[in-house]
Design a protein around this motif. Structure first.
Motif, short mmCIF file in Angstrom:
data_model
loop_
_atom_site.label_atom_id
_atom_site.label_comp_id
_atom_site.label_asym_id
_atom_site.label_seq_id
_atom_site.Cartn_x
_atom_site.Cartn_y
_atom_site.Cartn_z
N UNK A 27 0.84 -1.21 0.00
CA UNK A 27 0.00 0.00 0.00
C UNK A 27 0.87 1.26 0.00
N UNK A 28 1.97 1.23 0.77
CA UNK A 28 2.84 2.39 0.80
C UNK A 28 3.49 2.66 -0.55
N UNK A 29 3.99 1.61 -1.21
CA UNK A 29 4.62 1.78 -2.53
C UNK A 29 3.60 2.21 -3.57
N UNK A 30 2.37 1.67 -3.47
CA UNK A 30 1.33 2.08 -4.42
C UNK A 30 0.97 3.55 -4.21
N UNK A 31 0.88 3.99 -2.95
CA UNK A 31 0.54 5.39 -2.67
C UNK A 31 1.63 6.33 -3.18
N UNK A 32 2.91 5.97 -2.98
CA UNK A 32 4.01 6.81 -3.47
C UNK A 32 3.99 6.87 -4.99
N UNK A 33 3.75 5.74 -5.62
CA UNK A 33 3.72 5.71 -7.09
C UNK A 33 2.58 6.57 -7.62
N UNK A 34 1.40 6.49 -6.98
CA UNK A 34 0.26 7.31 -7.42
C UNK A 34 0.57 8.78 -7.23
N UNK A 35 1.14 9.15 -6.08
CA UNK A 35 1.42 10.56 -5.81
C UNK A 35 2.38 11.16 -6.82
N UNK A 36 3.49 10.47 -7.11
CA UNK A 36 4.47 11.01 -8.06
C UNK A 36 3.87 11.09 -9.46
N UNK A 37 3.10 10.06 -9.82
CA UNK A 37 2.51 10.04 -11.16
C UNK A 37 1.50 11.16 -11.33
N UNK A 38 0.68 11.42 -10.31
CA UNK A 38 -0.30 12.52 -10.39
C UNK A 38 0.39 13.86 -10.55
N UNK A 39 1.51 14.05 -9.89
CA UNK A 39 2.24 15.32 -10.03
C UNK A 39 2.78 15.50 -11.45
N UNK A 40 3.05 14.41 -12.14
CA UNK A 40 3.58 14.51 -13.51
C UNK A 40 2.49 14.64 -14.55
N UNK A 45 -3.61 9.40 -17.40
CA UNK A 45 -3.84 9.48 -15.97
C UNK A 45 -5.12 8.78 -15.52
N UNK A 46 -6.25 8.95 -16.19
CA UNK A 46 -7.47 8.26 -15.75
C UNK A 46 -7.29 6.73 -15.75
N UNK A 47 -6.65 6.21 -16.78
CA UNK A 47 -6.44 4.76 -16.84
C UNK A 47 -5.50 4.31 -15.71
N UNK A 48 -4.47 5.15 -15.50
CA UNK A 48 -3.52 4.82 -14.43
C UNK A 48 -4.21 4.82 -13.08
N UNK A 49 -5.04 5.84 -12.84
CA UNK A 49 -5.73 5.90 -11.55
C UNK A 49 -6.72 4.75 -11.40
N UNK A 50 -7.39 4.39 -12.49
CA UNK A 50 -8.32 3.26 -12.44
C UNK A 50 -7.60 1.95 -12.13
N UNK A 51 -6.45 1.74 -12.81
CA UNK A 51 -5.67 0.54 -12.52
C UNK A 51 -5.12 0.55 -11.09
#
Length: 418
Positions: A27-40, A45-51
């Motif tokens: 969960x921690x690695x997924x949260x960090x990955x989501x946070x960095x990706x959203x900033x970029x 992005x919608x597909x990434x957030x859905x996955x």
């Protein structure tokens, strides 16, 4: 609790910390990955957030809530979502790292190395910027090289971790066995404590019984014999009242027997050796007893000593002396003998006393009034004395052919242990 308990607690703490880390890490690695990706703000992005949401739900259902339902299927689905996310957004290579610990957690045997290889390939793709960048810049061979290197490193690390895991399992097994042994040892100690208490009670009772038997033998061998002798002398004196010389001899014998019995009674009370042994060794003591008995009963009695006559342990000498006294007393009371021969034989390991008479004899195996075939208390006392020293008492007799009593005991030297 001891060392075993401390080690067990240490293992439990380490396993609890490991389980908590493996549970929270995805969960921690997924949260960090989501946070960095959203900033970029990537294009997908919608597909990434859905996955990402699907991956979170996948983890929650299988990894957290039902970790034992599906193992290989869950792991395959997790890697598929991690690969898709890393292909679209390279920073999800951080999330793909969970493939390593979860391969070890949910797979077994060679499948663990297969999961580690797949995770290495996904991580290499994310490291090179994702599938789009690899295709655009034609980095396929680079991806292959990085993947091979990552697979080799992952395989080496997994091999080392697996050996450590096996060592931990062996240590846990050893601790479990040690705990079982300790429990058995505690049970054995408790049982031994109870047994020791029972043995103390039995030993105390045996000691009381042994002391009673010893006192009974002493009384029989001293007071009873002395009183019997005195009675015999007084009866003889009564029958010879008309002959002053014979009468005087019987009275004198009775007086001497009474005096000796009194001395023996006092010594028995104080639990010391017979008075006749106080100032003489065994051959001289038995010789004196033989001469006194012969004079008192007017029966020819001779002692012969063979072997190396040497001082023996007090118990050995007392047992043989009492055997001689009892055997002579039985001859006087029952045998009607004219001759008695005593032989004291010293051998390297044994001492033997033989007492033979030419009297009327008896049947040794005949039952007495009490149903016993061991003779009266005198014979029983002699047998107990020698058996107490790990010795043996043999009696041979036939009606009309006399009697032979043989006592054999270990040659325990003076001052030696028993």
């Amino acid at each position: 609790m001891g060392i075993e308990g401390d080690l067990r607690e240490e293992f439990d703490r380490w396993e609890a910390a490991q389980t908590a880390t493996f549970t929270v890490l995805p969960y921690g690695l997924l949260a960090v990955s989501v946070g960095i990706t959203v900033l970029q703000l990537p294009a997908h992005l919608p597909v990434v957030l859905g996955l990402s949401a699907a991956a979170a739900l996948w983890l929650l259902w299988f990894h957290t809530l039902h970790p034992h339902v599906v193992r290989s299927g869950y792991y395959a689905g997790l890697l598929a979502m991690a690969a898709s996310l890393a292909a679209l957004a390279p920073w999800y290579g951080l999330f793909a790292f969970v493939g390593y610990p979860q391969a070890f957690q949910y797979l077994t045997g060679r499948w663990r190395y297969a999961g580690a290889a797949a995770t290495a390939v996904i991580s290499a793709m994310a490291f090179l910027g994702g599938i789009a960048k690899i295709g655009a810049e034609n980095l396929w061979w680079v991806w292959l090289g990085v993947s091979v290197l990552s697979i080799a490193l992952a395989g080496a690390v997994f091999s080392f971790v697996e050996m450590a895991y096996q060592r931990n399992e062996l240590q846990k097994q050893a601790l479990a066995e040690l705990r079982e042994v300790n429990l058995k040892l505690e049970a054995a100690l408790a049982e031994n404590a109870g047994l020791h208490a029972r043995l103390l009670v039995q030993a105390r009772a045996a000691g009381v019984l042994d002391e009673r038997q010893r006192m009974a033998r002493e009384i029989h061998d001293t007071l009873a014999q002395g009183l019997a002798g005195i009675l015999a002398q007084l009866q003889a004196a009564e029958q010879t009242a008309a002959e002053p010389e014979v009468l005087g001899r019987h009275v004198a014998n009775a007086t001497n027997l009474a005096r000796e019995s009194l001395v023996e009674a006092r010594r028995t009370v104080h639990s010391v050796e017979p008075s006749v042994l106080a100032d003489a060794r065994l051959p001289e003591a038995i010789g004196e007893v033989t001469r006194n008995w012969s004079a008192a009963n007017r029966v020819d009695a001779v002692l012969t000593t063979t072997g190396d006559a040497r001082p023996m342990h007090t118990d050995v000498e007392v047992a043989l002396l009492r055997t001689a006294q009892e055997a002579l007393s039985n001859v006087a009371k029952h045998a009607q003998a004219k001759r008695v021969g005593l032989t004291l034989s010293y051998m390297p390991d044994l001492v033997t006393l033989d007492v033979r008479d030419d009297g009327v004899g008896f049947e040794p195996n005949a039952k007495r009034a009490n149903g016993s075939t061991n003779g009266g208390f005198g014979l029983s006392g002699m047998r107990q004395r020698v058996q107490r020293l790990a010795g043996r008492l043999d009696i041979e007799s036939e009606p009309g052919r006399g009697t032979a009593v043989s006592a054999t005991v270990p040659a325990i030297p003076a001052g030696g242990g028993r």
